[in-house]
Each structure stands twice: as C-alpha cells, then as structure tokens.
Design an enzyme around this catalytic site. Structure first.
Site, short mmCIF file in Angstrom:
data_model
loop_
_atom_site.label_atom_id
_atom_site.label_comp_id
_atom_site.label_asym_id
_atom_site.label_seq_id
_atom_site.Cartn_x
_atom_site.Cartn_y
_atom_site.Cartn_z
N HIS A 1 0.82 -1.22 0.00
CA HIS A 1 0.00 0.00 0.00
C HIS A 1 0.85 1.27 0.00
O HIS A 1 0.35 2.34 -0.27
CB HIS A 1 -0.97 0.00 1.19
N ASP B 1 0.11 -7.78 1.51
CA ASP B 1 0.48 -6.36 1.58
C ASP B 1 2.00 -6.18 1.60
O ASP B 1 2.53 -5.38 2.37
CB ASP B 1 -0.15 -5.68 2.79
N ASN C 1 5.52 4.97 9.00
CA ASN C 1 6.28 3.81 9.47
C ASN C 1 6.00 2.57 8.62
O ASN C 1 6.75 1.59 8.70
CB ASN C 1 5.96 3.48 10.92
N SER C 2 4.92 2.59 7.85
CA SER C 2 4.56 1.41 7.06
C SER C 2 5.70 0.99 6.16
O SER C 2 6.29 1.81 5.45
CB SER C 2 3.32 1.72 6.22
N LEU D 1 -8.17 -23.84 -4.18
CA LEU D 1 -9.20 -24.86 -4.42
C LEU D 1 -10.40 -24.31 -5.17
O LEU D 1 -11.25 -25.09 -5.62
CB LEU D 1 -9.68 -25.45 -3.08
#
Length: 420
Positions: A147, A177, A250-251, A306
């Site tokens: 992101h 992510d 901080n991501s 599946l």
C-alpha cells in the site's frame, strides 16, 4: 501474775472474734462461691492452654519459595548497538502519481458534458505518499508494504547516509500487503533476518521508520502478541503485535529485536485517532522472506487454490447439518472451472479435513492450502447430506486478485468469509 495473763488473753480472744465476724461477712475468703459468684462463669482453662500452645515460640516458620535476586546487568542500558546495525538498512520511500482532474467541479456535470463532450479541459495533479522500506539484499532488493507504493508512477528511495535513487518495482503481493523494490546502488547496508517463529511475547522490539515524513525515527516497545489474524487487513494474516509506537509513514519499516535483526515489516496500526495507541502490527520476517524469494524468482507469489468460498462453522450451521462439534467449514460457493468444481464440490458441502488434518479455522485452512504447490493431489473429507465422503482433487494456482486491496490503519474491519 494473774493480771498479766489476762492482759495477754484478751487480745487473742478479740482477734478470734474479729476473724469470725469477717468470715461471716465475706465467705469468699474461705474459697466458697456466693450466689453472686454463681452468675460469673469460670474461665475455660483448656482454651487458654490451646492459645498458649499455638503461640509456642518453638513453632517453625512456614516454608516459602524465594525468587532469585534480580540481575540487572543482563539487560542493556542502551540499544544504540542494535540501532547502529539495523537503521542504515531502513530507507525512506517517497512515491508519487499523477492524476487528471477537471479545472472546475461543474465540469463533471452532465449538462456541460453535452457541450464539451469527453474532451473537457483537464489538469494534472500529483499525489505523494510516504513510507519506509528495508534493504534485505546486497543486490539492492528492498521490502516494503504494497500500500506504500500502490499505483505509484515514481518511487524514490532515500538512504540514511543521504544517498537518493529511483526504485523499480520487482513485484507486489496485495494479499500479504508486501512489495519488492530494487535500487541500482552499490555498497548497500543490509539488515539480518531473524527466525520470526522464535519471537516470544515480552521480547524487546524496536520500530524504525519515517513517521509523518520527519525522517528516520526509532521507537521501543515489546512483542505484545504473535499469530494475530482475523483483523480484516489482508487475505493472509499472521501478524506480530507490538506496542512500539508506529505512526503513518512507518509502514514498510523494520521491526527489529534487541540485537538489530529484522523481526517483521511494520504494516498497520489499530487507532481511533489516526496516531499510535500502542497496538501495531508487523508482517513476520519468515513470511516476508518467502514472498521475497517467490517474487524475485517468479515475479509473483504462487499459492495453492481450491476455487471455493467458505464460511466459518457456527453452532446454528453445525446443528442444521447434524454436526455435534464445530469442525470444518461450510462451502458457500464454487468457482466454475476451478479445482473444486472439477472435483464436483457443491455449495452446502462441509469441508472437514485437508490431507487428514481437521479444519477448525477458515483462515488457518486458507494458509495451509496456500502452502501446497499447484498440481498436487490433495485428499479431502467432506460431509454431504449427512454422510462423509472422501474426495481427491488437484490443487490449482490462486489467481491474482481482480480488485486492488486497500490497507486500513485500524483493525475494526473484518471479513465474514474466506476464499480458497
């Protein structure tokens, strides 16, 4: 002579008479109980003796378990060494993209469209976002959050030593992510990866990143929990929770241990205000390492699939299917042409086990399926119309998500079903 004897006898007689009078007036002087004395209870000397025995000074003190003295020399007074090892490998990421928009909001009105058509005047606007990343290879590979760089036209990476360069996107994995970038720079600082399965609750954790674009910042906390899932943030969740302060920016940054080794990639926070409230989540280093290897090798993450949508078992569902225990998951839909459809699975079937392993949680089963290589023959157990059946199907490759996943900053969003 007689007169002298009488002078001795009279005092004796007077004393005897006085004693008789006193004894008649105070009979208790003889040890006898009067009527008034009868109303006064005699003290229980046995109780007195019991108390005396209980308070005997020869009684031993109760045995207790004493803790060892606290050795304060074991814990460091500073984590500067750990920061010196890890911080140079943590980079600031600035991504930008250009969007088109009308010169005036009224230009989007259908009334004006009939005059200008679709070629109405447009102007460009640049959107910028910031985040962090971690250099994990001398070849210039950088791990960050998907992101952080999603839909970016340009990604700039700034190192701690002042160097700046443009980065290329090697591949992304929206379902975890994570994204892998590559920078064309030599002599790069590289962080060491720890075995995140060995992380223990209570371990010291340092969060390094670029909060609010202020520049590299270090915060400290502990590992609050491991294996956090069901947060509704990603399709695949196995978060490490920490109370080290994590804020916007901080991501994609590093969560490291007291020795400066990478524990996880900071990815999200739970917040009602938008700022840190002591609940942050990081993607474990082991999962990030697997994603890195697959993206570098294949350009994508290959997961087993599946082709079914399932719902967690509830007491109501279990009762309706005649199950005595909350085991398995209910199949709610089957993707046409998928592995489940080819194995003749039907909506309403109960999936009980995968390769002999009983299913107790939908997300755990989803993670187990993802670890299976496409093309593998997988025996499963289902319940249909109250009867157990053994079915063998061929695991397929999970298709790329059709919609871009969004990344919230809080964990109040949850998913009610899982896709496998």
């Amino acid at each position: 002579m007689r007169r002298s004897l009488m002078s001795l006898v009279w005092p004796i007689i007077s004393g005897i008479l006085l004693a008789i009078v006193l004894l008649n007036a105070f009979p208790q002087l003889l040890g006898e109980r009067t009527a008034d004395d009868a109303a006064t209870p005699i003290p229980d000397t046995s109780a007195v003796r019991a108390i005396a025995e209980h308070t005997d000074t020869t009684e031993h003190a109760p045995e207790v378990i004493e803790a060892a003295p606290l050795n304060r020399s074991q814990g460091p007074t500073s984590y500067a060494t750990a920061v010196d090892k890890a911080a140079p490998a943590v980079v600031n990421i600035y991504s930008s993209r250009i969007i088109e928009r009308s010169n005036h909001p009224m230009m989007s009105d259908p009334f004006f469209e009939q005059f200008f058509g679709k070629d109405m005047p447009q102007r460009q606007r640049m959107l910028s976002s910031l985040g962090s990343g971690v250099i994990v290879s001398p070849k210039g590979y950088v791990l960050t959050n998907n992101h952080v760089i999603r839909n970016a036209d340009e990604i700039q990476v700034a190192l701690r030593d002042g160097r700046e360069t443009l980065a290329k996107v090697v591949g992304t994995d929206p379902e975890s992510d994570l994204a892998v970038l590559k920078i064309p720079t030599d002599d790069l600082p590289v962080i060491k990866l720890s075995n995140s399965e060995k992380v223990a609750i209570g371990d010291v954790a340092l969060a390094i990143g670029n909060p609010f674009g202020m520049g590299q910042t270090v915060t400290m906390g502990i590992i609050s929990a491991t294996g956090r899932d069901h947060l509704g943030l990603n399709a695949y969740e196995d978060f490490i929770q920490t109370d080290a302060a994590i804020n916007p920016g901080n991501s994609g940054g590093a969560l490291v241990n007291a020795k400066g080794a990478l524990v996880g990639i900071n990815t999200a926070i739970f917040s009602r205000s938008g700022g840190s409230q002591g609940i942050g989540f990081a993607i474990p280093a082991n999962l990030a390492h697997k994603v890195l290897n697959q993206i570098v090798a294949h350009g994508r993450v290959i997961r087993g699939w599946l082709g079914i949508d399932v719902q967690a078992m509830t007491p109501t569902l279990a009762a309706s299917f005649g199950l005595k225990a909350l085991k398995g998951v209910a199949i709610v839909s089957v993707v046409p042409g998928g592995p489940g459809d080819q194995a003749d699975l039907k909506p309403g079937d109960i999936l009980l086990s995968l390769n002999g392993k009983t299913i107790v949680d939908a997300r755990e089963a989803m993670a187990d399926i993802a670890e299976i290589s496409p093309g593998t023959k997988l025996p499963i157990t289902i319940v249909r119309n109250g009867k157990k059946q053994q079915v063998t199907l061929t695991v397929g490759e999970r298709p790329k998500p059709t919609q871009t996943q969004t990344q919230p900053t809080s964990s109040d969003k949850s998913a009610s079903s899982e896709t496998k």
